[in-house]
Design an enzyme around this catalytic site. Structure first.
Site, PDB file in Angstrom:
ATOM      1  N   SER A 258       0.806  -1.221   0.000  1.00  0.00           N
ATOM      2  CA  SER A 258       0.000   0.000   0.000  1.00  0.00           C
ATOM      3  C   SER A 258       0.841   1.274   0.000  1.00  0.00           C
ATOM      4  CB  SER A 258      -0.938   0.013   1.212  1.00  0.00           C
ATOM      5  OG  SER A 258      -0.208  -0.016   2.419  1.00  0.00           O
TER       6      SER A 258
ATOM      7  N   LYS B 160      -6.701   3.301   8.597  1.00  0.00           N
ATOM      8  CA  LYS B 160      -5.794   4.291   8.005  1.00  0.00           C
ATOM      9  C   LYS B 160      -6.415   5.683   8.032  1.00  0.00           C
ATOM     10  CE  LYS B 160      -3.552   0.917   4.963  1.00  0.00           C
ATOM     11  NZ  LYS B 160      -3.348   0.469   3.566  1.00  0.00           N
TER      12      LYS B 160
END
Length: 811
Positions: free
Chosen positions: A702, A745
C-alpha cells in the site's frame, strides 16, 4: 531373625513409654526421647550398659498426653514389646533429647511394677512361647496350619504388586525367608494401619492374631478406599455421561478394584474417573434471551462499535428463534484496547451463560488443546475440557483470546488442533486425548479474538466469521473516557467527582498529545496517572493538623493549584477561628496535565517534515491500528543505485522498484530530470529512499503511491501538500489497486490532523464504515491511476504538458 520361642528376655525390664507409634515384634522403629523418665532410662541403662541384656528394654505405648510433665506415672498397658536398642543419638536443639532406633524382639506381659522413679522397672513374663500352652502339640499343629494359610494370603497380596519395583521384590523374598509365626507382626508393621489396630494385634494371642491379620490387612487395603471406590462407581452410574463414556468408566472402575493402591497407575486411573464424573455431560444453563434487554446491555457496556453490536444482536435474535442453531464461530479482529474481550463477556452476561477465557498467545503444543494421552507421566486434559470442568456446564461462552498468536513446534500445531473444536459439523464429537471418548461441544458458544488475520492459518480462518473491530475516533474516545474510563479510575483510586474534574477539552489533549493509538488502553493509563497525582493532593489535605494564620491562608490562596473559579469563599471574621477554604474539586487543565504527565509526546510535526521536496505521507495498517508513515527520498551523484532503508519487507522493496521504473518510463512526459538535466533519472545518480521509525518492520504494497509521489517531488523540486496522506498499490502501467485497512488508516490520518486523503477508486465502498463526523472533517480523492494521485498531491496539480506546448518550447 529367630522365632519367638527361641528368644529369652530378662525377667526385669526398664520400661520406655512412647507416644510416636506402636512397636511390633520383628519391626524397627525410630522414636524420640525427651521426657525426664525416658531420658534417665537412656542415660542409666543404654549409655552406661556393657552387656547385651542391658540394651534390652520394654517398649509400651503411652496413651496419656506426651507433653505432660506430671510426676505421676500414667496408667500402663499390660502387654508391650521387648526391644533391642540398636542406636542412640543425642542432640541439644531445640532442647536436649535422644533419638532411639529399636528393634522389636517379642511380646511381654507386666506381672508387677517394681519401681516408678527415676524410670519405671517391671517384672515381666515373656509371651510368644509355644510351651506355655496347655496342649502344646495341638497348638503347634493349629498354629502351623494357620501360619501356612496366612503365608499363602500374604504371597497372593504381594504378587498383585509390580514385581519390577525393587522394594516389592525384596518383600517377596522376605516372605520366603521369615519364620511363619513372625509374619503377622512384620506385615502389620509394613501395611498402613492405625495405632489402635496395631495395639489390638500386640494384645491378642498368636492364633487369634493370625486370624485377625488377614482381615485387618484387607480392611486397611480396602475398607477406607473401598467406600470411596464404591461411591465413585455410584456417581459414574448415576451420571448423565454418554453411553460410550459410561462403558469406558465401568471398565476402568473394574480395573481399579483389582489394583493395589501402591501401583502408580492406581492414582492415574482414579484421577481419570473423578474427572469423568465432574464433567458436565448433560448439565447446562438456560438461555434468557430478550433482544431489547440485550441491546440496552451492549449499549451501556460499549460505546460505538455499531457494526459489531449489530452482528451480535443478529446472532442472539437467531438463537431466540431457533434454539438448536449450530451457530457460526465469531472472530473479533482489531487492534488492542478496542473492547474485543469485554464484548465476549457481555455476550455471556446477556445470555445468562458462564464465561471462560482461554489465552492462546504463545501456545505451541497441540496437547494444550487436545490434552495428553494417559500413557504419559503428568498427563492432563486439554484447555477445552479443563475449561468445561471449571465452569461446570456444557454450554458456556468460551473466549479463545489471541488466536492469531498461536505458535508451532515439534509438539505439533495447536492451530490445526483447533480445527475440530471450531467446526460446527465436527465438534459434537470432540475427542480429547486424555478422555479418549467423544464430548459434545456443539452447545458451546466459541468467540475468538485476534489483532490480525494474516497469521491465522487459512483452514482455521475458514471456520470463523471475521468481524472487524476498528479503532475509535477522537470523539468516540472522549465519550468512552467520560462514560467508562474516568468513573472506573475514580473508583479504583478512592476519588469522587467532588475532588477531581477532567473536562472534555483536557481529555482531547490527552488523546491527541499523549496517546496515538487505535484503542483506549494508553488513555486509560494516563487517566490513572492523573488520578494517582490527585490522590496525593487529597491525602495531604486530609492530614493537615495545624491551622494556618492569616498570612498562610492568603499565601495558600495565591498558590492553590488549578481550582475551579466557581468555588465558594468563606468570610473570616476577626473574632472567628481561621479556617482553610472548603474542599474544592481539582480541575485538570493543560497546565496540570503538563505537570503530571510531562511534556506532550506527540506534536503536530507534519508541516515541518514536508518543508522540502522529496517527502510524502503514506498510511499504513498494523495489528495495533492505523499509522501515518513518512517517506523520504534524496539523490546524489553515483552509478544509478537505489538504496532502501527502514527495515522494509520484500513486498515494500518491490513497490519501490516499481515506483522508480514507472517514473523513469514517464520522465519525459512529466518533464522530470536528474541533476545533470537528463531524462534518465538514474544516469550518474543514486537514489536513497528512507522510511523513518527504522526500528519498526514495514511491509505491504500500500506504500506504492506514496513512493511515487515522494520521488516525483524529489525530481520536480515541488513540495507535496502538507495536509495530504495517501495509500494504494501500484502496477507497472500506473494503475492504482485497492488495499485493506481503509478505516484504520483514515482514523490515523484524522488523529494526525490531516485533511485530504487519496485512496484507490475501488476502496470507495469502505468509506461507509467511517463515522459521519470523521468524513465531514476530511476530503477524499478517489484515484484509479497515478496521474490522478499526482494531481491531487501537489498544489495546482501535476498534469502532463500538452504535446503542442512541449514542441513549441523545444523550437
Amino acid at each position: 531373625m529367630a522365632s519367638g520361642s527361641a528368644i529369652q528376655i530378662p525377667s526385669r525390664l526398664p520400661l520406655l513409654l512412647t507416644h510416636e507409634g506402636v512397636l511390633l515384634p520383628g519391626s524397627t522403629m525410630r522414636t524420640s526421647v525427651d521426657s525426664p523418665r525416658n531420658m534417665q532410662l537412656v542415660r542409666s541403662r543404654l549409655l552406661k550398659g556393657t552387656s547385651l541384656r542391658s540394651t534390652i528394654i520394654g517398649v509400651l505405648p503411652n496413651t496419656s498426653d506426651p507433653t505432660s510433665d506430671c510426676d505421676d506415672l500414667p496408667s500402663l498397658r499390660r502387654i508391650g514389646t521387648a526391644a533391642l536398642a540398636v542406636q542412640v543419638v543425642g542432640s541439644n536443639w531445640p532442647k536436649p533429647h535422644y533419638t532411639l532406633l529399636v528393634t522389636g524382639l517379642c511380646r511381654f506381659q507386666i506381672l508387677q511394677l517394681l519401681k516408678e522413679k527415676p524410670y519405671p522397672v517391671a517384672e515381666v513374663e515373656q509371651l510368644d512361647r509355644l510351651e506355655q500352652f496347655t496342649n502344646q502339640h495341638k497348638s503347634e499343629e493349629e498354629l502351623g496350619e494357620l501360619s501356612e494359610q496366612f503365608y499363602k494370603y500374604a504371597v497372593q497380596l504381594v504378587e498383585m504388586l509390580d514385581m519390577s519395583v525393587p522394594a516389592v521384590a525384596k518383600l517377596r523374598r522376605l516372605l520366603d525367608n521369615l519364620p511363619r509365626e513372625a509374619l503377622p507382626d512384620i506385615l502389620t508393621s509394613i501395611i498402613r494401619t492405625s495405632n489402635q489396630e496395631k495395639l489390638q494385634v500386640v494384645a491378642i494371642r498368636p492364633i487369634r492374631r493370625i486370624n485377625h491379620i488377614p482381615s485387618a490387612t484387607e480392611d486397611e487395603e480396602e475398607e477406607e478406599d473401598h467406600d470411596d471406590v464404591v461411591m465413585l462407581e455410584k456417581k459414574i452410574r448415576t451420571s448423565s455421561m454418554s453411553e460410550q463414556a459410561l462403558k469406558v468408566c465401568l471398565k476402568e472402575i473394574k480395573r481399579l478394584k483389582k489394583m493395589p493402591q501402591s501401583m502408580p497407575e492406581y492414582a492415574l486411573t482414579r484421577n481419570y474417573l473423578e474427572l469423568m464424573v465432574e464433567l458436565p455431560w448433560n448439565k447446562s444453563t438456560k438461555d434468557r434471551l430478550e433482544i431489547r434487554a440485550a441491546r440496552i446491555l451492549l449499549d451501556n457496556d460499549h460505546y460505538a462499535m455499531e457494526k459489531l453490536k449489530k452482528r451480535v444482536l443478529e446472532y442472539l435474535a437467531v438463537r431466540q428463534l431457533k434454539n438448536n442453531l449450530k451457530g457460526p464461530i465469531l472472530c473479533f479482529v482489531g487492534p488492542p484496547g478496542v473492547g474485543k474481550t469485554s464484548v465476549g463477556r457481555s455476550i455471556a452476561k446477556t445470555l445468562g451463560r458462564e464465561f471462560h477465557r482461554i489465552a492462546l498467545g504463545g501456545v505451541c503444543d497441540q496437547s494444550d488443546i487436545r490434552g495428553h494421552r494417559r500413557t504419559y507421566v503428568g498427563s492432563m486434559p486439554g484447555r477445552i475440557i479443563n475449561g468445561l470442568k471449571t465452569v461446570g456446564v456444557n454450554n458456556p461462552v468460551f473466549l479463545l483470546d489471541e488466536v492469531d498468536k498461536l505458535g508451532k513446534s515439534l509438539q505439533g500445531d495447536p492451530a490445526a488442533a483447533l480445527l475440530e473444536v471450531l467446526d460446527p459439523e465436527q465438534n459434537h464429537s470432540f475427542t480429547d486425548h486424555y478422555l479418549n471418548v467423544a464430548f459434545d461441544l456443539s452447545q458451546v458458544l466459541f468467540i475468538a479474538t485476534a489483532n490480525t488475520t494474516a497469521t491465522i492459518p487459512p483452514a482455521l480462518l475458514d471456520r470463523m466469521e471475521v468481524i472487524q473491530v476498528p479503532g475509535y475516533t477522537q470523539e468516540e474516545k472522549i465519550e468512552i473516557a467520560h462514560r467508562h474510563l474516568i468513573p472506573k479510575q475514580l473508583e479504583q483510586h478512592g476519588l469522587t467527582p467532588q475532588q477531581i474534574q477532567i473536562p472534555q477539552v483536557t481529555t482531547l489533549d490527552i488523546i491527541t498529545r499523549y496517546t496515538r493509538e487505535a484503542g483506549v488502553r494508553s488513555l486509560d493509563r494516563k487517566l490513572g496517572a492523573i488520578c494517582r497525582a490527585v490522590a496525593v493532593k487529597v491525602a495531604e489535605g486530609q492530614h493537615k493538623e495545624t491551622k494556618p494564620d492569616r498570612a498562610e491562608v492568603a499565601e495558600g490562596e495565591d498558590c492553590k493549584e488549578h481550582i475551579t473559579e466557581d468555588a465558594k469563599t468563606e468570610s473570616i471574621s476577626d473574632t472567628a477561628d481561621l479556617a482553610l477554604p472548603p474542599e474544592m474539586p481539582i480541575l485538570i487543565d493543560f497546565h496540570a496535565l503538563k505537570d503530571i504527565l510531562g511534556p506532550p509526546m506527540y506534536e503536530m510535526e507534519v508541516s515541518e517534515r514536508l518543508s522540502q521536496p522529496g517527502v510524502a505521507i503514506g498510511l499504513a495498517w498494523t495489528p495495533l491500528g492505523g499509522e501515518i508513515m513518512f517517506v523520504e527520498a534524496s539523490r546524489m551523484d553515483g552509478e544509478g543505485q537505489l538504496t532502501l532503508t527502514g527495515q522494509l519487507g520484500d513486498v515494500m522493496k518491490e513497490s519501490a522498484h516499481l515506483a522508480i521504473s514507472w517514473l523513469r518510463s514517464n520522465a519525459k512526459r512529466y518533464q522530470l530530470t536528474n541533476a545533470s538535466g537528463s531524462f534518465d533519472l538514474l544516469d550518474n545518480t543514486d537514489i536513497h529512499l528512507h522510511f523513518p521509525a527504522g526500528a519498526v518492520t514495514k511491509d505491504g504494497p500500500s506504500a506504492g503511491v506514496t513512493i511515487v509521489t515522494c520521488l516525483a517531488s524529489l525530481f520536480s523540486g515541488r513540495l507535496v501538500c502538507s495536509d495530504v496522506a495517501m495509500t494504494g498499490e501500484i502496477t507497472l502501467r500506473g494503475l492504482v489497486l485497492p488495499v485493506g485497512g481503509i478505516k484504520d488508516k483514515v482514523l490515523a490520518a484524522h488523529r494526525a490532523g490531516l485533511k485530504r486523503i487519496i485512496i484507490p477508486q475501488r476502496n470507495e465502498k469502505d468509506l461507509e464504515e467511517i463515522a459521519v463526523n470523521v468524513r465531514q472533517d476530511l476530503t477524499f480523492v478517489m484515484a484509479s491511476c497515478l496521474d490522478e494521485v499526482l494531481n491531487a498531491a501537489f498544489d495546482g496539480g501535476f498534469s502532463v504538458k500538452p504535446i503542442v506546448e512541449r514542441l513549441n518550447s523545444k523550437l
